[in-house]
Design a protein around this motif. Structure first.
Motif, short mmCIF file in Angstrom:
data_model
loop_
_atom_site.label_atom_id
_atom_site.label_comp_id
_atom_site.label_asym_id
_atom_site.label_seq_id
_atom_site.Cartn_x
_atom_site.Cartn_y
_atom_site.Cartn_z
N PRO A 1 0.81 -1.21 0.00
CA PRO A 1 0.00 0.00 0.00
C PRO A 1 0.86 1.28 0.00
O PRO A 1 0.54 2.23 -0.70
N ALA A 2 1.94 1.27 0.77
CA ALA A 2 2.79 2.46 0.85
C ALA A 2 3.42 2.76 -0.51
O ALA A 2 3.52 3.91 -0.92
N ARG A 3 3.82 1.69 -1.20
CA ARG A 3 4.41 1.89 -2.51
C ARG A 3 3.39 2.45 -3.48
O ARG A 3 3.68 3.29 -4.32
N ARG A 4 2.16 1.97 -3.31
CA ARG A 4 1.09 2.45 -4.15
C ARG A 4 0.87 3.94 -3.92
O ARG A 4 0.65 4.70 -4.87
N ALA A 5 0.95 4.35 -2.65
CA ALA A 5 0.74 5.76 -2.32
C ALA A 5 1.77 6.64 -3.01
O ALA A 5 1.46 7.73 -3.48
N THR A 6 3.00 6.15 -3.08
CA THR A 6 4.05 6.99 -3.68
C THR A 6 3.85 7.13 -5.18
O THR A 6 4.34 8.07 -5.78
N LYS A 7 3.13 6.18 -5.77
CA LYS A 7 2.99 6.20 -7.23
C LYS A 7 1.79 7.02 -7.69
O LYS A 7 1.57 7.17 -8.89
N ILE A 8 1.02 7.52 -6.74
CA ILE A 8 -0.14 8.32 -7.12
C ILE A 8 0.35 9.61 -7.79
O ILE A 8 1.25 10.28 -7.30
N SER A 9 -0.25 9.91 -8.93
CA SER A 9 0.12 11.13 -9.64
C SER A 9 -0.49 12.33 -8.92
O SER A 9 -1.68 12.34 -8.61
N ALA A 10 0.34 13.31 -8.65
CA ALA A 10 -0.11 14.46 -7.88
C ALA A 10 -1.27 15.16 -8.57
O ALA A 10 -2.27 15.53 -7.93
N ILE A 11 -1.17 15.30 -9.88
CA ILE A 11 -2.17 16.07 -10.61
C ILE A 11 -3.52 15.36 -10.60
O ILE A 11 -4.56 15.97 -10.41
N GLU A 12 -3.47 14.01 -10.75
CA GLU A 12 -4.71 13.23 -10.69
C GLU A 12 -5.29 13.28 -9.28
O GLU A 12 -6.49 13.42 -9.09
N ALA A 13 -4.39 13.14 -8.31
CA ALA A 13 -4.82 13.08 -6.92
C ALA A 13 -5.53 14.35 -6.51
O ALA A 13 -6.54 14.31 -5.80
N MET A 14 -5.04 15.50 -6.99
CA MET A 14 -5.62 16.76 -6.56
C MET A 14 -7.00 16.97 -7.16
O MET A 14 -7.79 17.75 -6.65
N LYS A 15 -7.27 16.29 -8.26
CA LYS A 15 -8.58 16.44 -8.90
C LYS A 15 -9.66 15.64 -8.16
O LYS A 15 -10.83 15.90 -8.31
N THR A 16 -9.22 14.61 -7.38
CA THR A 16 -10.22 13.79 -6.70
C THR A 16 -10.85 14.57 -5.56
O THR A 16 -10.27 15.52 -5.04
N GLU A 17 -12.06 14.16 -5.22
CA GLU A 17 -12.74 14.80 -4.10
C GLU A 17 -12.25 14.18 -2.80
O GLU A 17 -12.00 13.00 -2.72
N GLY A 18 -12.11 15.01 -1.81
CA GLY A 18 -11.73 14.41 -0.53
C GLY A 18 -11.51 15.44 0.53
O GLY A 18 -11.41 16.61 0.30
#
Lengths: 442, 266
Positions: free
Chosen positions: A425-442
């Protein structure tokens, strides 16, 4: 990020979803708890075997008795047989591999007399070289028989018991100070021959063992050669008929005791003795079924612990994946604000490790409580598990002992499980694209 | 002096960005070049979908470019490793977002502290820095409030405080007033301009609002992924725009609004 900041942030994130965190921690608690209980019972049993059996004369000791009990594999008594033990057999046993020391044993009752008072002792005569090999207890005073002086008699801590006056009607025990009072030894096996002067041996060289709470306490020990010497003197005072019978007991022993170099070889040596046509006895015979029972119990608990740990690992991984989904936007923000990816990985690993840590700590706390409860209330359950085991002192037996390394190991395992299940899971977190991530609601 | 390369804090050279949507290739940014001077307030102005936000993201290194190069402070940011880029952002870049992008679980103070946490600044020092910054943006009494307990304008002030707290040389602002009413928008814009002026910071702002673009010294008109026009405002002390990169630039006088090629908001 600094470690302290990572900790603060990790704890904050875990406390945001308290219910979920607690449930995940619970999984680890069950896992570490079963590991602790499993090992503590195993350790408790080992400890019992050692301490209790040591009191009974050592785990590596095998005895061959004239009247041998025949015992089945579960430790139940079946039959008895008589076997002749002589010097020839002693030599044969000496040749068996792994045998460290062998001694023929003569056991006789004798009386001690001091003035009009009298007491009884049970003499066990063995070869003086073997006292050390059999791990005889330390002495309170006096010395074991040696090559130079084999005349000493070593009393067990409780011997001799109280003296009494045989001519008196009541039983009024008196204490005799062996070191000060004059004491003589007599044999009463055969009627006194009126024609000769009765045998009596003044005791000069005496020694006393320290208390062991075992069989030593109720025996008295002598060198076998010296015993034969005095017993022959006794025989000479007997009538011809009695003398023959008495002399025979010197060449046919009641017992042969032998010591094996290692606990693991006891059963092997016993098998070898059986091949010679003799039935032998050792504590290991009783212990084997016991150890098997405890091994089975440990394996069941161990499997339970392993399963619980695997389930809790899955649960941690699930929690972390969920947590990453929920915090995708946050991860994006952190990345844009300049958080390096290794810090993000560390953060998630740390959260997983904290779950493991809390689970481990709670498991340890509950483990100590469970251990206490097992020792306090577990006797009926564990007693029945150890059927055929007469030597268990139920009052004081500890079924569960937690050695100091155990909580530390449980904690290490819990944290390791946390880290391992948090890794992907931690590795997955590092691979999240910042630009995609910021578009998500949360 | 004006031709000195050091003067240009940001250089964008022949930048292209192509998105792949299945088999189709969509060109979001098509061969864009321009420069931004140190201390300049620059506005990327265009309709939604013109590619202005993509361009900002490319300049900030958040998105990867397809070809060309972007140089900030003489460093090609797309040649940096992930860690190097993160460090570069910590030291040189600040961000203000349209949707504020605050951490909802954290208080205003903690949000502003965040970039300093990543920079490994001690708790005491960064708390003071964050507090000072929040006082500057007028949120002194709201340090302990969480984003959900504040109005949009207040949240954006927190965002601005966060962007400026580590005193970066460049602040990127993506539609900073997009979610605010016109009165609050003006306050927020004044705040950004004032903050940047005091510390001689470079601002790169994306907007589709012509009135906001008026705050800028330089307005770069983006249409369909291309630079259409670069407009220099008179209140800027810089007299002329030197076309260093061979980009065709049409000059306009300050205050002249409604240039022929300005895209019509759809």
């Amino acid at each position: 990020m600094r470690i302290s900041d990572l900790f603060k942030m990790g704890l904050r994130n875990l406390s945001r979803r308290k219910a979920r965190t607690i449930l995940t921690v619970l999984g680890v608690v069950i896992g570490s708890l079963s590991i602790i209980i499993m090992r503590s019972i195993g350790y408790g049993m080992e400890n019992n075997f050692e301490s209790q059996v040591m009191q009974q004369g050592g785990l590596t000791t095998i005895t061959v008795n004239t009247y041998a009990d025949i015992i089945d594999e579960e430790g139940n008594y079946i039959d008895m047989k008589e076997q002749t033990l002589d010097d020839n057999l002693v030599e044969q046993i000496r040749q068996i591999e792994h045998v460290k020391a062998v001694s023929p044993v003569i056991q006789k009752n004798a009386s001690l007399n001091s003035g009009k008072y009298m007491g009884w002792i049970y003499i066990t005569a063995m070869e003086l070289e073997t006292f050390e090999a059999f791990d005889f207890p330390a002495l309170a005073y006096g010395a074991y028989p040696t090559e130079e002086d084999n005349t000493s008699i070593v009393f067990g801590a409780n011997m001799p018991q109280d003296f009494y006056d045989p001519s008196s009607r009541g039983y009024n025990p008196v204490q005799v100070d062996m070191q000060k009072d004059k004491v003589v030894l007599k044999f009463d096996e055969y009627p006194v021959n009126e024609k000769k002067k009765a045998f009596s041996l003044p005791l000069k060289n005496i020694a006393k063992m320290e208390k062991t709470d075992g069989e030593y306490d109720y025996n008295s020990y002598m060198d076998i050669d010296y015993f034969k010497e005095i017993y022959r003197k006794y025989c000479n005072t007997l009538s011809l008929e009695d003398r023959k019978k008495a002399m025979k007991t010197l060449s046919e022993y009641q017992q042969i005791k032998l010591n094996v170099d290692n606990i693991d070889n006891v059963i092997e040596v016993q098998d070898a003795i059986e091949k010679l046509g003799f039935q032998s006895f050792s504590m290991m015979q009783y212990l084997e079924p016991l150890q098997k029972a405890s091994e089975t119990l440990q394996m069941v608990l161990g499997a339970l612990g392993a399963v619980a740990m695997v389930v809790s690992a899955i649960s941690i991984a699930n929690t972390m994946v969920m947590s990453i989904y929920e915090r995708t936007k946050e991860i994006g923000i952190m990345k844009v604000l300049g958080c390096i990816v290794t810090d993000i990985r560390k953060l998630f690993l740390l959260e997983a490790a904290i779950i493991g840590l809390f689970g481990g700590l709670m498991g340890i706390a509950l483990g100590y409580m469970a251990s206490w409860a097992i020792n306090k209330f577990g006797a009926p359950v564990f007693g029945s598990l150890m059927s055929g085991n007469y030597m268990y002192d139920m009052e004081n037996t500890k079924f569960s002992i937690i050695p100091i390394y155990l909580p530390l190991a449980a904690l290490a395992i819990s944290i390791a499980v946390g880290l391992a299940s948090g890794y992907f899971p931690a590795r997955r977190a590092t691979k999240i694209s910042a630009i995609e991530a910021m578009k998500t609601e949360g | 002096m004006y031709n000195n390369k050091d003067e240009y804090i940001i250089e964008v050279k022949n930048v292209k960005k192509i998105y792949r949507m299945g088999k189709e290739r969509i060109s979001a940014i098509d061969d864009v070049s321009f420069t931004i001077k140190r201390g300049e307030f620059c506005c990327l102005y265009g309709v939604s979908g013109s590619g202005k936000s993509t361009l900002l993201n490319l300049m900030a290194g958040i998105e990867k470019l397809t070809s060309g190069q972007i140089t900030i402070k003489g460093k090609n940011i797309h040649k940096m490793g992930e860690k190097g880029l993160a460090k570069f952002r910590q030291d040189n870049l600040g961000f203000v977002f349209q949707s504020y992008n605050l951490m909802n679980a954290m208080t205003a103070l903690e949000n502003v502290e965040l970039p300093l946490v990543f920079k490994r600044i001690g708790a005491k020092k960064r708390k003071k820095m964050a507090k000072d910054m929040l006082v500057k943006v007028g949120l002194g009494p709201r340090l302990k409030h969480k984003p959900k307990e504040m109005s949009g304008g207040q949240q954006q002030r927190v965002g601005i405080a966060r962007a400026f707290v580590s005193n970066p040389e460049i602040v990127f602002a993506d539609e900073p007033t997009g979610n605010l009413d016109s009165k609050t928008s003006k306050e927020v814009m004044d705040l950004i301009r004032e903050m940047a002026k005091t510390n001689h910071q470079t601002i790169v702002m994306v907007t589709h609002d012509r009135r906001l673009a008026e705050y800028a010294d330089k307005i770069i008109h983006i249409f369909d992924g291309k630079v259409e026009n670069i407009e220099i405002k008179e209140h800027n002390p810089v007299e002329t725009e030197t076309n260093t990169l061979g980009q065709e630039v049409s000059m306009t006088e300050s205050g002249v609004v409604g240039i022929l090629d300005q895209p019509v908001t759809a």
